[in-house]
Scaffold this motif. Sequence first.
Motif, PDB file in Angstrom:
ATOM      1  N   ARG A  14      27.625  18.435 -16.335  1.00 26.17           N
ATOM      2  CA  ARG A  14      28.430  17.942 -17.441  1.00 26.17           C
ATOM      3  C   ARG A  14      29.413  16.903 -16.899  1.00 26.17           C
ATOM      4  O   ARG A  14      29.594  16.770 -15.685  1.00 26.17           O
ATOM      5  CB  ARG A  14      29.161  19.108 -18.122  1.00 26.17           C
ATOM      6  N   LYS A  15      30.054  16.191 -17.817  1.00 27.84           N
ATOM      7  CA  LYS A  15      30.933  15.099 -17.398  1.00 27.84           C
ATOM      8  C   LYS A  15      32.366  15.560 -17.150  1.00 27.84           C
ATOM      9  O   LYS A  15      33.264  14.738 -17.003  1.00 27.84           O
ATOM     10  CB  LYS A  15      30.941  14.008 -18.485  1.00 27.84           C
ATOM     11  N   ASP A  16      32.604  16.863 -17.189  1.00 25.45           N
ATOM     12  CA  ASP A  16      33.977  17.338 -16.962  1.00 25.45           C
ATOM     13  C   ASP A  16      34.322  17.290 -15.478  1.00 25.45           C
ATOM     14  O   ASP A  16      33.437  17.148 -14.627  1.00 25.45           O
ATOM     15  CB  ASP A  16      34.169  18.770 -17.532  1.00 25.45           C
ATOM     16  N   HIS A  46      25.405  23.943 -21.405  1.00 30.96           N
ATOM     17  CA  HIS A  46      25.445  23.358 -22.759  1.00 30.96           C
ATOM     18  C   HIS A  46      24.308  23.881 -23.653  1.00 30.96           C
ATOM     19  O   HIS A  46      24.598  24.484 -24.695  1.00 30.96           O
ATOM     20  CB  HIS A  46      25.491  21.828 -22.673  1.00 30.96           C
ATOM     21  N   HIS A  84      16.769  21.547 -26.289  1.00 33.14           N
ATOM     22  CA  HIS A  84      17.018  20.353 -27.103  1.00 33.14           C
ATOM     23  C   HIS A  84      17.327  19.074 -26.327  1.00 33.14           C
ATOM     24  O   HIS A  84      17.091  17.982 -26.835  1.00 33.14           O
ATOM     25  CB  HIS A  84      18.102  20.622 -28.167  1.00 33.14           C
ATOM     26  N   ASP A  85      17.858  19.182 -25.102  1.00 39.86           N
ATOM     27  CA  ASP A  85      18.169  17.959 -24.338  1.00 39.86           C
ATOM     28  C   ASP A  85      17.175  17.694 -23.206  1.00 39.86           C
ATOM     29  O   ASP A  85      17.389  16.792 -22.400  1.00 39.86           O
ATOM     30  CB  ASP A  85      19.593  18.037 -23.765  1.00 39.86           C
ATOM     31  N   LYS A  88      22.754   2.034 -27.227  1.00 42.75           N
ATOM     32  CA  LYS A  88      23.606   3.187 -27.527  1.00 42.75           C
ATOM     33  C   LYS A  88      24.158   3.104 -28.961  1.00 42.75           C
ATOM     34  O   LYS A  88      24.181   4.104 -29.688  1.00 42.75           O
ATOM     35  CB  LYS A  88      24.747   3.241 -26.514  1.00 42.75           C
ATOM     36  N   ARG A 144      21.474   3.981 -31.413  1.00 44.33           N
ATOM     37  CA  ARG A 144      21.200   5.432 -31.387  1.00 44.33           C
ATOM     38  C   ARG A 144      22.243   6.201 -32.189  1.00 44.33           C
ATOM     39  O   ARG A 144      21.922   7.108 -32.945  1.00 44.33           O
ATOM     40  CB  ARG A 144      21.204   5.948 -29.944  1.00 44.33           C
ATOM     41  N   LYS A 145      23.503   5.799 -32.008  1.00 40.36           N
ATOM     42  CA  LYS A 145      24.593   6.475 -32.736  1.00 40.36           C
ATOM     43  C   LYS A 145      24.422   6.271 -34.246  1.00 40.36           C
ATOM     44  O   LYS A 145      24.610   7.195 -35.030  1.00 40.36           O
ATOM     45  CB  LYS A 145      25.954   5.924 -32.280  1.00 40.36           C
ATOM     46  N   ASP A 187      24.917  21.752 -31.786  1.00 35.86           N
ATOM     47  CA  ASP A 187      25.116  20.782 -30.692  1.00 35.86           C
ATOM     48  C   ASP A 187      26.456  20.071 -30.869  1.00 35.86           C
ATOM     49  O   ASP A 187      27.256  19.962 -29.929  1.00 35.86           O
ATOM     50  CB  ASP A 187      23.947  19.778 -30.723  1.00 35.86           C
ATOM     51  N   ASN A 222      29.832  20.342 -28.440  1.00 36.86           N
ATOM     52  CA  ASN A 222      30.393  19.164 -27.769  1.00 36.86           C
ATOM     53  C   ASN A 222      31.829  18.877 -28.205  1.00 36.86           C
ATOM     54  O   ASN A 222      32.659  18.456 -27.392  1.00 36.86           O
ATOM     55  CB  ASN A 222      29.499  17.939 -28.012  1.00 36.86           C
ATOM     56  N   LEU A 235      35.076  18.852 -25.855  1.00 38.03           N
ATOM     57  CA  LEU A 235      36.024  17.728 -25.795  1.00 38.03           C
ATOM     58  C   LEU A 235      37.454  18.219 -25.969  1.00 38.03           C
ATOM     59  O   LEU A 235      38.397  17.647 -25.424  1.00 38.03           O
ATOM     60  CB  LEU A 235      35.723  16.717 -26.906  1.00 38.03           C
ATOM     61  N   ARG A 237      38.372   6.989 -26.969  1.00 33.01           N
ATOM     62  CA  ARG A 237      36.936   7.293 -26.952  1.00 33.01           C
ATOM     63  C   ARG A 237      36.684   8.710 -27.472  1.00 33.01           C
ATOM     64  O   ARG A 237      35.710   8.940 -28.201  1.00 33.01           O
ATOM     65  CB  ARG A 237      36.379   7.126 -25.533  1.00 33.01           C
ATOM     66  N   TRP A 266      32.777   9.699 -35.259  1.00 34.05           N
ATOM     67  CA  TRP A 266      31.315   9.518 -35.371  1.00 34.05           C
ATOM     68  C   TRP A 266      30.635  10.857 -35.688  1.00 34.05           C
ATOM     69  O   TRP A 266      29.768  10.917 -36.573  1.00 34.05           O
ATOM     70  CB  TRP A 266      30.767   8.913 -34.072  1.00 34.05           C
TER      71      TRP A 266
HETATM   72  N1  LIG Z   1      32.042  16.810 -24.801  1.00 28.73           N
HETATM   73  C1  LIG Z   1      31.335  16.679 -23.672  1.00 28.73           C
HETATM   74  N2  LIG Z   1      30.091  16.134 -23.706  1.00 28.73           N
HETATM   75  C2  LIG Z   1      29.409  16.012 -22.552  1.00 28.73           C
HETATM   76  C3  LIG Z   1      29.959  16.450 -21.330  1.00 28.73           C
HETATM   77  N3  LIG Z   1      29.038  16.230 -20.368  1.00 28.73           N
HETATM   78  C4  LIG Z   1      27.965  15.718 -20.939  1.00 28.73           C
HETATM   79  N4  LIG Z   1      28.167  15.556 -22.276  1.00 28.73           N
HETATM   80  C5  LIG Z   1      27.180  15.000 -23.210  1.00 28.73           C
HETATM   81  O1  LIG Z   1      27.605  13.681 -23.498  1.00 28.73           O
HETATM   82  C6  LIG Z   1      27.065  13.299 -24.775  1.00 28.73           C
HETATM   83  C7  LIG Z   1      28.152  12.602 -25.554  1.00 28.73           C
HETATM   84  O2  LIG Z   1      28.576  11.477 -24.860  1.00 28.73           O
HETATM   85  P1  LIG Z   1      28.218  10.002 -25.315  1.00 28.73           P
HETATM   86  O3  LIG Z   1      28.930   9.049 -24.443  1.00 28.73           O
HETATM   87  O4  LIG Z   1      28.451   9.899 -26.785  1.00 28.73           O
HETATM   88  O5  LIG Z   1      26.661   9.888 -25.110  1.00 28.73           O
HETATM   89  P2  LIG Z   1      25.821   9.464 -23.826  1.00 28.73           P
HETATM   90  O6  LIG Z   1      25.781  10.669 -22.924  1.00 28.73           O
HETATM   91  O7  LIG Z   1      24.486   9.121 -24.437  1.00 28.73           O
HETATM   92  O8  LIG Z   1      26.478   8.310 -23.174  1.00 28.73           O
HETATM   93  C8  LIG Z   1      26.576  14.562 -25.480  1.00 28.73           C
HETATM   94  O9  LIG Z   1      25.157  14.478 -25.489  1.00 28.73           O
HETATM   95  P3  LIG Z   1      24.225  15.201 -26.558  1.00 28.73           P
HETATM   96  O10 LIG Z   1      24.335  16.664 -26.337  1.00 28.73           O
HETATM   97  O11 LIG Z   1      22.893  14.575 -26.451  1.00 28.73           O
HETATM   98  O12 LIG Z   1      24.851  14.964 -27.969  1.00 28.73           O
HETATM   99  P4  LIG Z   1      25.153  13.649 -28.823  1.00 28.73           P
HETATM  100  O13 LIG Z   1      25.085  12.466 -27.907  1.00 28.73           O
HETATM  101  O14 LIG Z   1      24.120  13.658 -29.867  1.00 28.73           O
HETATM  102  O15 LIG Z   1      26.522  13.927 -29.322  1.00 28.73           O
HETATM  103  C9  LIG Z   1      27.083  15.688 -24.558  1.00 28.73           C
HETATM  104  O16 LIG Z   1      26.220  16.805 -24.473  1.00 28.73           O
HETATM  105  C10 LIG Z   1      31.281  17.004 -21.309  1.00 28.73           C
HETATM  106  O17 LIG Z   1      31.823  17.394 -20.289  1.00 28.73           O
HETATM  107  N5  LIG Z   1      31.923  17.092 -22.505  1.00 28.73           N
END
Ligand SMILES: Nc1nc2c(ncn2[C@@H]2O[C@H](COP(=O)(O)OP(=O)(O)O)[C@@H](OP(=O)(O)OP(=O)(O)O)[C@H]2O)c(=O)[nH]1
Length: 178
Positions: A23-25, A34, A60-61, A96, A99-100, A121, A125, A129, A141, A148
Amino acid sequence: MNHVSELIRCTDFAAIKHKDQRRKDIEATPYINHPIGVAKILTEEAGITDIPVIQAALLHDTVEDTDTSFEELNQHFGPEVCGIVKEVTDDKTLSKMERKQQQINHAPHASYKAKLVKLADKLYNLRDLRRCTPCGWTAERVQEYFVWSSKVVAGLRGTNRKMEDTLDDLFKERDIII
Ligand SMILES: Nc1nc2c(ncn2[C@@H]2O[C@H](COP(=O)(O)OP(=O)(O)O)[C@@H](OP(=O)(O)OP(=O)(O)O)[C@H]2O)c(=O)[nH]1
Ligand SMILES: [Mn+2]
């Protein structure tokens, strides 16, 4: 095969596919947390007992974020699960922004089962956040992601009262008018 082993097969498949993803945390939580958490929202909060929906949540991912193909999902888990995952998978050939926008446009036309996975989902998320900001994300952001998401959720309404009410509380907290 019984339901428990169906679910464990999906969990195992997703864990292997997402094994190098985080994850991005700041703590770089394993990504598999997730999809497992999305499945848990469906069973524990939304009251869903439909096994293919829970299987699709676990998977799902996998196509969007790993080397998994729909053929592979179809082979291992059959056409229903594969079809739900397909409905919730973004087209990575689009930009991107496109897609959104597609998520907003497509949400009202998704099947009931796909809508359930999408609601869970988004709920996961948005809670994530709220828990902490992903590395490199500004407050703007984060707010944009909430706004969104509220537009996607608008197209998913009338599907599951519990998840929609919980999402609405999160939007209200951010002063988003729904
Ligand atoms: N809140 C959060 N999200 C994280 C984290 N790490 C990864 N993500 C993922 O990031 C996606 C949302 O970030 P964006 O910048 O909008 O999308 P991106 O990954 O395509 O760049 C989500 O994907 P997704 O599940 O495919 O959903 P979505 O893009 O349809 O919302 C989410 O699961 C985290 O630490 N916190
Ligand atoms: Mn997801």
